[in-house]
Design a protein around this motif. Sequence first.
Motif, short mmCIF file in Angstrom:
data_model
loop_
_atom_site.label_atom_id
_atom_site.label_comp_id
_atom_site.label_asym_id
_atom_site.label_seq_id
_atom_site.Cartn_x
_atom_site.Cartn_y
_atom_site.Cartn_z
N GLN A 93 0.88 -1.30 -0.04
CA GLN A 93 -0.15 -0.11 -0.12
C GLN A 93 0.79 1.16 -0.14
OE1 GLN A 93 -1.31 2.91 1.53
NE2 GLN A 93 -2.28 2.67 -0.40
N GLY A 94 0.87 1.70 -1.08
CA GLY A 94 1.93 2.93 -1.39
C GLY A 94 1.51 4.11 -1.36
N THR A 95 2.18 5.26 -1.48
CA THR A 95 1.64 6.74 -1.57
C THR A 95 0.62 7.04 -2.68
OG1 THR A 95 3.58 7.42 -0.46
CG2 THR A 95 2.17 8.96 -1.11
N SER A 113 -1.86 1.00 -4.80
CA SER A 113 -1.86 0.00 -4.17
C SER A 113 -1.70 -1.35 -5.15
CB SER A 113 -3.00 -0.28 -3.45
OG SER A 113 -3.21 0.80 -2.52
N ARG A 114 -1.06 -2.37 -4.46
CA ARG A 114 -0.67 -3.31 -5.27
C ARG A 114 -0.61 -4.72 -4.44
NH1 ARG A 114 5.09 -1.09 -7.39
NH2 ARG A 114 4.18 0.81 -7.06
N PHE A 115 -1.06 -5.95 -5.11
CA PHE A 115 -0.97 -7.06 -4.52
C PHE A 115 -0.18 -8.06 -5.53
CE2 PHE A 115 -2.77 -11.34 -3.43
CZ PHE A 115 -2.44 -11.48 -2.05
N ALA A 133 10.63 12.81 -4.65
CA ALA A 133 11.35 12.03 -5.85
C ALA A 133 10.61 11.69 -7.13
CB ALA A 133 11.97 10.51 -5.23
N GLY A 134 9.83 10.74 -7.14
CA GLY A 134 8.79 10.26 -8.27
C GLY A 134 7.75 11.38 -8.21
N SER A 135 7.39 12.00 -6.99
CA SER A 135 6.33 13.11 -6.96
C SER A 135 6.86 14.03 -7.86
CB SER A 135 6.01 13.06 -5.70
OG SER A 135 6.97 13.84 -4.83
N ALA A 156 3.81 10.32 -19.45
CA ALA A 156 4.52 9.05 -18.91
C ALA A 156 5.53 9.34 -18.33
CB ALA A 156 4.57 8.07 -20.05
N SER A 157 5.93 8.79 -17.10
CA SER A 157 7.22 8.95 -16.44
C SER A 157 8.63 8.70 -17.21
CB SER A 157 7.21 8.02 -15.27
OG SER A 157 6.16 8.16 -14.51
N HIS A 158 8.51 7.69 -18.09
CA HIS A 158 9.83 7.60 -18.63
C HIS A 158 10.10 8.52 -19.84
CE1 HIS A 158 7.05 5.41 -21.49
NE2 HIS A 158 7.92 5.94 -22.38
N ILE A 200 9.87 11.58 -18.96
CA ILE A 200 10.59 12.87 -18.37
C ILE A 200 11.89 12.37 -18.36
CG2 ILE A 200 10.67 13.83 -16.42
CD1 ILE A 200 8.15 14.62 -17.53
N THR A 201 12.43 11.31 -18.44
CA THR A 201 13.57 10.79 -18.59
C THR A 201 14.19 11.13 -19.98
OG1 THR A 201 13.64 9.24 -16.72
CG2 THR A 201 15.41 8.88 -18.42
N GLU A 202 13.39 10.73 -20.83
CA GLU A 202 13.75 10.94 -22.35
C GLU A 202 13.94 12.33 -22.55
OE1 GLU A 202 10.66 9.07 -24.85
OE2 GLU A 202 11.34 7.08 -23.91
N THR A 261 14.95 18.02 -12.07
CA THR A 261 14.07 17.48 -11.17
C THR A 261 14.92 16.01 -10.86
OG1 THR A 261 12.28 18.37 -12.36
CG2 THR A 261 11.74 16.46 -11.02
N LEU A 262 15.22 15.26 -11.92
CA LEU A 262 15.93 13.86 -11.56
C LEU A 262 17.16 14.24 -10.62
CD1 LEU A 262 15.71 12.02 -15.09
CD2 LEU A 262 14.09 12.06 -13.10
N GLU A 263 17.95 15.14 -11.03
CA GLU A 263 19.13 15.31 -10.24
C GLU A 263 19.01 15.74 -8.75
OE1 GLU A 263 22.08 16.91 -14.13
OE2 GLU A 263 21.28 18.48 -12.40
N SER A 322 14.11 4.42 -10.06
CA SER A 322 15.09 3.62 -10.50
C SER A 322 15.13 3.15 -11.85
CB SER A 322 15.49 2.67 -9.20
OG SER A 322 14.50 1.39 -9.60
N ASN A 323 13.63 3.04 -12.44
CA ASN A 323 14.03 2.59 -13.67
C ASN A 323 14.68 3.85 -14.91
OD1 ASN A 323 12.10 0.48 -13.73
ND2 ASN A 323 10.34 1.97 -13.48
N SER A 324 14.84 4.81 -14.29
CA SER A 324 15.37 5.98 -15.25
C SER A 324 17.19 5.58 -15.02
CB SER A 324 15.26 7.42 -14.62
OG SER A 324 16.09 8.14 -15.10
N1 LIG Z 1 11.38 5.70 -16.21
C1 LIG Z 1 11.04 6.58 -14.90
N2 LIG Z 1 11.89 7.82 -14.86
C2 LIG Z 1 11.27 8.61 -13.95
N3 LIG Z 1 10.35 8.45 -12.91
C3 LIG Z 1 9.87 7.08 -13.09
C4 LIG Z 1 10.11 6.17 -14.00
N4 LIG Z 1 9.08 5.22 -13.84
C5 LIG Z 1 8.46 5.41 -12.71
N5 LIG Z 1 8.79 6.54 -12.27
C6 LIG Z 1 8.31 7.39 -10.99
O1 LIG Z 1 8.52 6.36 -9.78
C7 LIG Z 1 7.37 6.79 -9.03
C8 LIG Z 1 6.47 5.39 -8.47
O2 LIG Z 1 7.39 4.66 -7.87
P1 LIG Z 1 6.79 3.70 -6.88
O3 LIG Z 1 8.02 2.80 -6.46
O4 LIG Z 1 5.65 2.76 -7.74
O5 LIG Z 1 6.03 4.43 -5.96
P2 LIG Z 1 5.04 4.39 -4.37
O6 LIG Z 1 5.51 3.03 -4.13
O7 LIG Z 1 5.88 5.48 -3.67
O8 LIG Z 1 3.81 4.58 -5.02
C9 LIG Z 1 6.40 7.79 -9.81
O9 LIG Z 1 6.46 8.72 -9.30
C10 LIG Z 1 6.77 7.71 -11.37
O10 LIG Z 1 6.61 9.03 -11.73
#
Ligand SMILES: Nc1ncnc2c1ncn2[C@@H]1O[C@H](COP(=O)(O)OP(=O)(O)O)[C@@H](O)[C@H]1O
Length: 560
Positions: free
Chosen positions: A34-36, A39-41, A342-344, A358-360, A362-364, A413-415, A446-448
């Motif tokens: 149950q993340g911020t 949620s996942r199972f 971070a991801g937020s 899509a999040s990826h 942003i890295t592109e 933002t990533l930095e 960390s996918n980035s």
């Molecule tokens: N390729 C990516 N580059 C940058 N950010 C990413 C990438 N893939 C996912 N994210 C970011 O990771 C976060 C989700 O990570 P996750 O571990 O699922 O978080 P939580 O458990 O806090 O809900 C999101 O804010 C998303 O934007």
Amino acid sequence: MSGIVEKISNMVVGEQQAPKVDPSTETFVGSIDQGTTSSRFLIFDTKGEPVAVHQGEFSQIYPNPGWHEHDPEEIVKSVENCIEGALKIFEKDGHSKESIKAVGITNQRETTVCWDNKTGKALYNAIVWTDTRTAALARELKARDGSDKLQDICGLPISTYPSVTKLLWLLRNVEKVKEAYEAGNLAFGTIDAWLTFKLNGGPDKNIFVSDATNSSRTMFMDIRTLKYSDEVLDFFSYEFDLRKVHMPEIVRSADTKAYGQLTSGSLQGWPIMGCLGDQSSALVGQKGYEPGSAKNTYGTGCFLLYNVGDKPVISKHGLLATVAYNFDGKPIYALEGSIAVAGSGVKFLMNNLGFSQASHKITELAETVQDNGGLVFVTAFSGLFAPYWIDDAHGTMFGITHHTERGHIARATLEAVCFQTKAILDAMEKDSGHKLTELAVDGGMSNSALCMQTQADLVGIPIIRPKMRETTALGAAIAAGFAAGVWKDFDELKEVNTAGQTIFEPKMDDASSKKMFKRWERAVQMSKGWLAEEDAEEGKPQAEGEKEDAKKEQEEGSKL
Ligand SMILES: Nc1ncnc2c1ncn2[C@@H]1O[C@H](COP(=O)(O)OP(=O)(O)O)[C@@H](O)[C@H]1O
Ligand SMILES: O=P(O)(O)OC[C@H](O)CO
């Protein structure tokens, strides 16, 4: 969601029912994560591989600047949906639910729920760990006699981050919470306690427990005894007697009985046997069992945990002392560096600034520029957490010129997360006297690869990213699996998630890395003091009547 899990979900869609496997020949453990933001199972096999997963997002509520809430009932529903979704995939693949031996829970920490223990109903939205409405209250508390003694007892300094300030705000400002308190029915808990209470059917069974990794985030727990601290409760009880608030019993992270069982849905009757706050869970999932091992999880926020062994280390350099896990009554501790954004930050660029869908991407976008072009983004949306603890800063960009493009903003933002991680590692080295030789990472961001390479360049040690990055969920499965006897000790987990790692070696020369970090530190200093006293005044929730009036006005407006 990490790539590997996306593949699992996609593979199953539209496939035929696979032949049924004899359940006595297979063993699995379920894990509620149950993340911020979602949620996942997940259902893990004994090799620690996820064989089925379902994930669902839920509402993020931002009623005022700096406020962040969740609907506690929606959180429970999202978890129940995820269980059903993952189970469908699991059974379609020929597995039987009878081979699932136990379920574990891992959760966002500090997020605070108040409910009526007679009705089992939440009395207000959950106040999320990122919420800064209590900035003025935190200052008030810090100014009180004895405030400097608390960190030595509970491991945390006073700030907007731990649950205590959120609970005090609810008691001061929410009528229903006050009424339940007066009537002696007020229950307070973090998300783990709320979920176990609700998944067990609520007040009928009244299973009301929390494990020490979660309780250590409230400020109420003595980190050495793992019991509520009288001294801390006395300190915070100057307006409300906190002993009148029902708080969950603190139990072990792996336990065959304490967490009860699921009382509805397809897994009705299945036992919950493990519970860990998400960052502790990621440390367990990364197999950080030896003192000196560490992991950094880049999720909504980013959290670096460093295993310090069987005695807590109270930080002198802006870190937190927390419980890493307590499987058998012999707690293991960690030093923690917490980063709020971070991801937020990535989501902010997507949702608020419309940078991409899509999040990826942003890295592109960040890859379209060579470097940050002199731009530094101090992503202090909730102030700055470790190791700075600046609560009067808000997000600030420095160095904007005519040269600045969207790519630079994405890169900065990533930095920002990488810079804060570097500052945390420096603080950890001072507190522990040891220098890390490598850092294990996980979490969505960390996918980035760009972000991870930048991280390696800034900290000057290899960054190790596992192939299977659902390590948070794996940790809770390990906790439940220990209690259920699926695994007996850490040795049995040695081979789990070792194949297919990516290693990011530092490539940047030392002088350039130092120059980048120096500029970041200058930006942090310059971001201080933005929020004046009057900006930090405590906000009030909308009264029920006002909410109704506002709704009516809106409806009437739309009729015109
Ligand atoms: N390729 C990516 N580059 C940058 N950010 C990413 C990438 N893939 C996912 N994210 C970011 O990771 C976060 C989700 O990570 P996750 O571990 O699922 O978080 P939580 O458990 O806090 O809900 C999101 O804010 C998303 O934007
Ligand atoms: O949602 P995450 O993964 O960023 O984790 C939230 C933390 O538990 C807050 O302390």
